[in-house]
Design a protein around this motif. Structure first.
Motif, PDB file in Angstrom:
ATOM      1  N   PRO A 152     -35.803   0.068 -56.285  1.00 41.19           N
ATOM      2  CA  PRO A 152     -34.411   0.222 -56.722  1.00 41.19           C
ATOM      3  C   PRO A 152     -33.831   1.574 -56.284  1.00 41.19           C
ATOM      4  O   PRO A 152     -34.528   2.586 -56.311  1.00 41.19           O
ATOM      5  CB  PRO A 152     -34.504   0.127 -58.250  1.00 41.19           C
ATOM      6  CG  PRO A 152     -35.760  -0.637 -58.499  1.00 41.19           C
ATOM      7  CD  PRO A 152     -36.712  -0.202 -57.417  1.00 41.19           C
ATOM      8  N   VAL A 153     -32.587   1.543 -55.869  1.00 40.42           N
ATOM      9  CA  VAL A 153     -31.951   2.705 -55.248  1.00 40.42           C
ATOM     10  C   VAL A 153     -31.370   3.636 -56.314  1.00 40.42           C
ATOM     11  O   VAL A 153     -30.792   3.187 -57.297  1.00 40.42           O
ATOM     12  CB  VAL A 153     -30.798   2.214 -54.339  1.00 40.42           C
ATOM     13  CG1 VAL A 153     -30.118   3.363 -53.639  1.00 40.42           C
ATOM     14  CG2 VAL A 153     -31.321   1.202 -53.341  1.00 40.42           C
ATOM     15  N   GLU A 154     -31.493   4.928 -56.087  1.00 41.28           N
ATOM     16  CA  GLU A 154     -30.868   5.905 -56.979  1.00 41.28           C
ATOM     17  C   GLU A 154     -29.414   6.094 -56.567  1.00 41.28           C
ATOM     18  O   GLU A 154     -29.126   6.289 -55.390  1.00 41.28           O
ATOM     19  CB  GLU A 154     -31.603   7.243 -56.897  1.00 41.28           C
ATOM     20  CG  GLU A 154     -33.072   7.103 -57.238  1.00 41.28           C
ATOM     21  CD  GLU A 154     -33.803   8.432 -57.339  1.00 41.28           C
ATOM     22  OE1 GLU A 154     -33.162   9.484 -57.147  1.00 41.28           O
ATOM     23  OE2 GLU A 154     -35.010   8.406 -57.617  1.00 41.28           O
ATOM     24  N   VAL A 155     -28.510   6.015 -57.520  1.00 37.82           N
ATOM     25  CA  VAL A 155     -27.092   6.216 -57.208  1.00 37.82           C
ATOM     26  C   VAL A 155     -26.572   7.382 -58.050  1.00 37.82           C
ATOM     27  O   VAL A 155     -26.326   7.234 -59.242  1.00 37.82           O
ATOM     28  CB  VAL A 155     -26.257   4.948 -57.475  1.00 37.82           C
ATOM     29  CG1 VAL A 155     -24.843   5.129 -56.935  1.00 37.82           C
ATOM     30  CG2 VAL A 155     -26.905   3.719 -56.843  1.00 37.82           C
ATOM     31  N   PRO A 156     -26.398   8.554 -57.437  1.00 37.55           N
ATOM     32  CA  PRO A 156     -26.002   9.736 -58.188  1.00 37.55           C
ATOM     33  C   PRO A 156     -24.614   9.576 -58.809  1.00 37.55           C
ATOM     34  O   PRO A 156     -23.717   9.009 -58.185  1.00 37.55           O
ATOM     35  CB  PRO A 156     -25.963  10.845 -57.134  1.00 37.55           C
ATOM     36  CG  PRO A 156     -26.595  10.286 -55.910  1.00 37.55           C
ATOM     37  CD  PRO A 156     -26.565   8.807 -56.008  1.00 37.55           C
ATOM     38  N   GLY A 157     -24.482  10.062 -60.019  1.00 32.83           N
ATOM     39  CA  GLY A 157     -23.156  10.130 -60.632  1.00 32.83           C
ATOM     40  C   GLY A 157     -22.645   8.823 -61.224  1.00 32.83           C
ATOM     41  O   GLY A 157     -21.565   8.796 -61.790  1.00 32.83           O
ATOM     42  N   VAL A 158     -23.411   7.732 -61.069  1.00 34.86           N
ATOM     43  CA  VAL A 158     -22.992   6.466 -61.671  1.00 34.86           C
ATOM     44  C   VAL A 158     -23.919   6.195 -62.854  1.00 34.86           C
ATOM     45  O   VAL A 158     -25.122   6.025 -62.674  1.00 34.86           O
ATOM     46  CB  VAL A 158     -23.062   5.308 -60.651  1.00 34.86           C
ATOM     47  CG1 VAL A 158     -22.690   3.988 -61.308  1.00 34.86           C
ATOM     48  CG2 VAL A 158     -22.148   5.587 -59.462  1.00 34.86           C
ATOM     49  N   ASN A 183     -22.113   2.482 -67.382  1.00 36.36           N
ATOM     50  CA  ASN A 183     -20.928   2.173 -66.585  1.00 36.36           C
ATOM     51  C   ASN A 183     -21.246   1.109 -65.528  1.00 36.36           C
ATOM     52  O   ASN A 183     -20.498   0.142 -65.331  1.00 36.36           O
ATOM     53  CB  ASN A 183     -20.443   3.465 -65.920  1.00 36.36           C
ATOM     54  CG  ASN A 183     -19.059   3.338 -65.330  1.00 36.36           C
ATOM     55  OD1 ASN A 183     -18.348   2.372 -65.603  1.00 36.36           O
ATOM     56  ND2 ASN A 183     -18.676   4.298 -64.505  1.00 36.36           N
ATOM     57  N   PHE A 184     -22.374   1.285 -64.877  1.00 37.40           N
ATOM     58  CA  PHE A 184     -22.825   0.325 -63.870  1.00 37.40           C
ATOM     59  C   PHE A 184     -23.031  -1.061 -64.482  1.00 37.40           C
ATOM     60  O   PHE A 184     -22.541  -2.067 -63.960  1.00 37.40           O
ATOM     61  CB  PHE A 184     -24.128   0.845 -63.254  1.00 37.40           C
ATOM     62  CG  PHE A 184     -24.964  -0.204 -62.579  1.00 37.40           C
ATOM     63  CD1 PHE A 184     -24.547  -0.795 -61.396  1.00 37.40           C
ATOM     64  CD2 PHE A 184     -26.180  -0.588 -63.116  1.00 37.40           C
ATOM     65  CE1 PHE A 184     -25.323  -1.762 -60.770  1.00 37.40           C
ATOM     66  CE2 PHE A 184     -26.962  -1.548 -62.500  1.00 37.40           C
ATOM     67  CZ  PHE A 184     -26.531  -2.139 -61.332  1.00 37.40           C
ATOM     68  N   SER A 210     -19.766  -2.718 -65.382  1.00 37.09           N
ATOM     69  CA  SER A 210     -19.078  -3.204 -64.179  1.00 37.09           C
ATOM     70  C   SER A 210     -19.734  -4.476 -63.657  1.00 37.09           C
ATOM     71  O   SER A 210     -19.056  -5.415 -63.242  1.00 37.09           O
ATOM     72  CB  SER A 210     -19.102  -2.138 -63.082  1.00 37.09           C
ATOM     73  OG  SER A 210     -18.494  -0.963 -63.533  1.00 37.09           O
ATOM     74  N   ALA A 211     -21.072  -4.505 -63.660  1.00 37.09           N
ATOM     75  CA  ALA A 211     -21.794  -5.663 -63.134  1.00 37.09           C
ATOM     76  C   ALA A 211     -21.549  -6.893 -64.005  1.00 37.09           C
ATOM     77  O   ALA A 211     -21.244  -7.977 -63.504  1.00 37.09           O
ATOM     78  CB  ALA A 211     -23.288  -5.348 -63.042  1.00 37.09           C
ATOM     79  N   ASN A 265     -27.978   8.764 -64.869  1.00 33.04           N
ATOM     80  CA  ASN A 265     -27.501   8.219 -63.603  1.00 33.04           C
ATOM     81  C   ASN A 265     -28.443   7.127 -63.128  1.00 33.04           C
ATOM     82  O   ASN A 265     -29.656   7.222 -63.296  1.00 33.04           O
ATOM     83  CB  ASN A 265     -27.417   9.317 -62.547  1.00 33.04           C
ATOM     84  CG  ASN A 265     -26.255  10.253 -62.807  1.00 33.04           C
ATOM     85  OD1 ASN A 265     -25.271   9.850 -63.420  1.00 33.04           O
ATOM     86  ND2 ASN A 265     -26.389  11.483 -62.358  1.00 33.04           N
ATOM     87  N   LEU A 266     -27.854   6.128 -62.518  1.00 24.53           N
ATOM     88  CA  LEU A 266     -28.555   4.924 -62.102  1.00 24.53           C
ATOM     89  C   LEU A 266     -29.835   5.226 -61.310  1.00 24.53           C
ATOM     90  O   LEU A 266     -29.763   5.770 -60.206  1.00 24.53           O
ATOM     91  CB  LEU A 266     -27.582   4.101 -61.249  1.00 24.53           C
ATOM     92  CG  LEU A 266     -27.903   2.676 -60.914  1.00 24.53           C
ATOM     93  CD1 LEU A 266     -28.374   1.914 -62.132  1.00 24.53           C
ATOM     94  CD2 LEU A 266     -26.664   2.023 -60.317  1.00 24.53           C
ATOM     95  N   ASN A 267     -30.966   4.917 -61.916  1.00 24.62           N
ATOM     96  CA  ASN A 267     -32.295   5.053 -61.301  1.00 24.62           C
ATOM     97  C   ASN A 267     -32.699   6.486 -60.945  1.00 24.62           C
ATOM     98  O   ASN A 267     -33.804   6.715 -60.454  1.00 24.62           O
ATOM     99  CB  ASN A 267     -32.430   4.177 -60.045  1.00 24.62           C
ATOM    100  CG  ASN A 267     -32.404   2.700 -60.379  1.00 24.62           C
ATOM    101  OD1 ASN A 267     -33.010   2.272 -61.362  1.00 24.62           O
ATOM    102  ND2 ASN A 267     -31.706   1.919 -59.582  1.00 24.62           N
ATOM    103  N   GLU A 268     -31.801   7.435 -61.186  1.00 24.55           N
ATOM    104  CA  GLU A 268     -32.085   8.806 -60.774  1.00 24.55           C
ATOM    105  C   GLU A 268     -33.133   9.421 -61.696  1.00 24.55           C
ATOM    106  O   GLU A 268     -32.924   9.508 -62.906  1.00 24.55           O
ATOM    107  CB  GLU A 268     -30.805   9.630 -60.803  1.00 24.55           C
ATOM    108  CG  GLU A 268     -30.776  10.744 -59.786  1.00 24.55           C
ATOM    109  CD  GLU A 268     -29.431  11.460 -59.774  1.00 24.55           C
ATOM    110  OE1 GLU A 268     -28.807  11.489 -58.713  1.00 24.55           O
ATOM    111  OE2 GLU A 268     -29.019  11.973 -60.828  1.00 24.55           O
TER     112      GLU A 268
END
Ligand SMILES: Nc1ncnc2c1ncn2[C@@H]1O[C@H](COP(=O)(O)OP(=O)(O)O)[C@@H](O)[C@H]1O
Ligand SMILES: [Mg+2]
Lengths: 376, 248
Positions: B89-95, B99-100, B103-104, B139-142
């Motif tokens: 799974p990808v890290e998405v900074p600041g999200v 919130n993610f 949105s999903a 943050n997402l996966n971070e």
């Protein structure tokens, strides 16, 4: 030595209050090579100053009750004490302004609200300004500079932060599309002074903002953040200079921008000098650009010149790139449409910095402006 | 009742042919395990179905309930009911996670969930997967550990309720406790009987917790053997060697 390798520590050799000491830039100079001079509307070559056309930038101040606000003449003793102009436009502004605004935060005063200076541009010609913000020892204040309207404006701002004092500044360049603004922000930090600057540049045709920091005693701590969003045709340039000439001071620079559209151009120059006497300096500077479309260009040049062997930390980084496919793929794989995914990623990228703005209404306004840019 | 049909799928990465004719049908209520050695093309299959831009379809079809998935964008496929739990799974900074997820869920359901309902679903989902509630603000996966990332993938699956879920090595890198938690999540998800699961794995270990109906052996970019759960036992004792030799 190439252009890039000219020692930073020699940059100040040219500083002068006298306009005649600066040649008219041609665009070949290191300091001017990124700036489209033809769009400066004569701020750099004297044409604006000799023109019939007049411009105005009105300064309205909504001040915290603890601070004093004065409008003073050129001869006021408090004006021009913390800095000497270092380039032609700065010197032009110094020679051409008529009234300066002086904000004083008295010793040990802790302001109960932020002080807002609204600078509103109008008229056809150029305008010049000068502001001094003096925070006396152990005082704390928050200043907002809100630039709006249409202007051809050159100015110098001095932030004088006294012993143990704390100054936070937010500067919003929220100009109309046709504005030209060339500005120098100089912060002078006394012993154990803290300075936080947050620059937000979204508006204007050409904005060239040069924040600099100097230290007069040990223990100073400067944090300079900035976000910019560059649209088609805009030139937004930020040139930072932190001159560590005292031991045990800190600086941190973090500027981030997003660019979209044909000929959107961002320039970021980050110069940090750690002089021989500045032992124990701790500094880091970072610039990141997210390029959202073809036709946009980001120039990012960090320069770190270390003249002492005894630093606590010194680093820099610069990265400019496209939106990461892997980020948008992950969000899209969860059903989020591409445009929304892009919006989330850009908002996240700049939002991590914008979150640092402590004044809620300003923070929300900046997020709102960002959403508006992304919706374009 | 949903059906994912993969017909003679051929996929290349940077002009290199990876998948060489994959045929597989997954119906709701069924769990299919795909097992194969590293590099055999399992993730390529998963990414190609999901529509990752790096993978080029050179032949074949993928249909979800008769509709051509390959014609759809990545997000359209997800909204059509496809879910891919990613191996990395990808890290998405600041999200932020919350919130993610909001949105999903909004995108997949076609309307924003009621805030209180969503908060409750999220809390229950996180509790069930032993995810610290503080993760909602991260943050997402971070900075997530491998196990945290995988649990978070399963959380998304449970919230989005897809018709067909492809789980790419969700078990790899998990300790036994995390494996149990994640397996329980998968079992909750398939208990409704309304969803199909394509469970991609390198090891038989997860199949002790998540019982497959069908097992497919993947080697050299295609399915080389298919059978029932007993095939997993055979792989457990004999390994992939015979298949890798045959496909080489
Ligand atoms: N982005 C890529 N670029 C080049 N080759 C790739 C890429 N992704 C996968 N491959 C190659 O495709 C083959 C299959 O990889 P993958 O699908 O990840 O296998 P598995 O998931 O079974 O381990 C491998 O040989 C791998 O090297
Ligand atoms: Mg894989």
């Amino acid at each position: 030595m190439g252009l890039n390798e000219k020692p930073l520590s020699t940059l100040h050799e040219k500083a002068s209050y006298d306009l005649a000491d600066f040649e008219v830039p041609t665009g070949r100079e290191e300091a001017w090579r990124f700036t489209p001079l033809s769009r400066l509307k004569g701020l750099h070559n004297g044409e604006a100053a000799s023109s019939e056309a007049v411009g105005h930038v009105r300064v309205d101040v909504d001040a915290a009750p603890e601070v004093t606000v004065e409008t003073v003449g050129r001869d006021d003793a408090r004006v021009g004490k913390s800095f000497v102009p270092g380039d032609r436009v700065s010197a032009q502004a110094w020679n051409s302004f008529e009234k300066a605004t002086v904000i004083t935060v008295p010793r040990e005063a802790v302001t109960s609200k932020h002080t807002v200076l609204t600078l509103t541009g109008s008229g056809d010609g150029a305008a010049y300004g000068h502001i001094v913000v003096k925070v006396e020892p152990l005082a704390e204040a928050v200043i907002v500079l809100d630039h709006k309207g249409s202007a051809v404006y050159a100015d110098n701002i001095e932030f004088i932060v006294g012993d143990g004092a704390n100054l936070k500044v937010v500067s919003l360049q929220d100009w109309d599309d046709d504005a030209v603004h060339v500005s120098h922000h100089h912060a002078q930090l006394a012993k154990d002074a803290t300075f936080r600057s947050f620059v937000v540049t979204f508006g204007g045709d050409l904005v060239r903002l040069s924040p600099s920091v100097s230290y007069t005693a040990p223990g100073g701590d400067a944090d300079l953040s900035g976000v910019y969003f560059v649209d088609a045709g805009q030139h937004l340039e930020h040139r930072l200079l932190v001159d560590h000439s005292q031991p045990n001071c800190k600086s941190n620079v973090d500027y981030r921008g997003a660019l979209q559209g044909q000929d959107a151009h961002a320039v970021w120059i980050g110069d940090v000098i750690i002089r021989v006497e500045a032992e124990g300096t701790d500094t880091y500077e970072l610039n990141r650009n997210l390029i959202l479309t073809d036709g946009a260009r980001a120039d990012s040049v960090p320069n770190l010149e270390i003249l002492t062997g005894e630093v606590a930390g010194a680093g820099h980084a610069s990265a400019s790139g496209r939106l990461d496919d892997e980020h948008t793929f992950y969000l899209q794989a969860r059903g989020i449409p591409y445009d929304e995914a892009r919006r989330l990623v850009v908002r996240g990228f700049l939002g991590q910095l914008i979150e640092k703005i402590q004044i809620e209404e300003i923070r929300e306004r900046v997020f709102g402006a960002l959403e508006a840019e992304l919706a374009r | 009742m949903s059906t994912l049909e993969i017909r003679d799928l051929q996929v290349a990465v940077e002009d290199k042919e990876i998948l060489r004719g994959v045929n597989l049908t997954v119906k709701s209520g069924e769990t299919h395990a795909i097992m194969g050695p590293n590099g055999s093309g399992k993730s390529t299959l998963a990414y190609a179905i999901a529509g990752h831009p790096k993978y080029t379809i050179t032949g074949g079809q993928v249909l979800l309930d008769g509709a051509d998935l390959l014609e759809l964008s990545v997000d359209e496929r997800a909204r059509a009911g496809l879910f891919l739990a990613m191996q990395y799974p990808v890290e998405v900074p600041g999200v932020s996670v919350s919130n993610f997820l909001r949105s999903a869920v909004t995108a997949v359901r076609g309307e924003a969930p009621k805030l209180r309902e969503f908060a409750k679903d999220l809390k229950n989902g996180m509790d069930a997967l032993s995810i610290d509630p503080a993760f909602a603000q991260r943050n997402l996966n971070e900075g997530f550990s491998g196990g945290e990332k995988k649990r978070h993938e399963i959380l998304q699956m449970e919230l989005l309720k897809p018709k067909i879920a492809v789980l790419d090595e969700t078990d790899s890198g998990l300790d036994v406790d995390a494996l149990r938690v994640v397996s329980e999540g998968i079992n909750r998800f398939r208990a409704s009987g309304e969803t199909g699961v394509l469970l991609i794995t390198h090891y038989t270990r997860i199949l002790r917790y998540v019982k497959p109906d069908f097992v497919h052996v993947f080697a050299g970019g295609r399915i080389v053997e298919a059978g029932g759960p007993e095939l997993a036992d055979k792989l457990e004792s004999e390994g992939y060697e015979q298949y890798t030799k045959a496909s080489a």
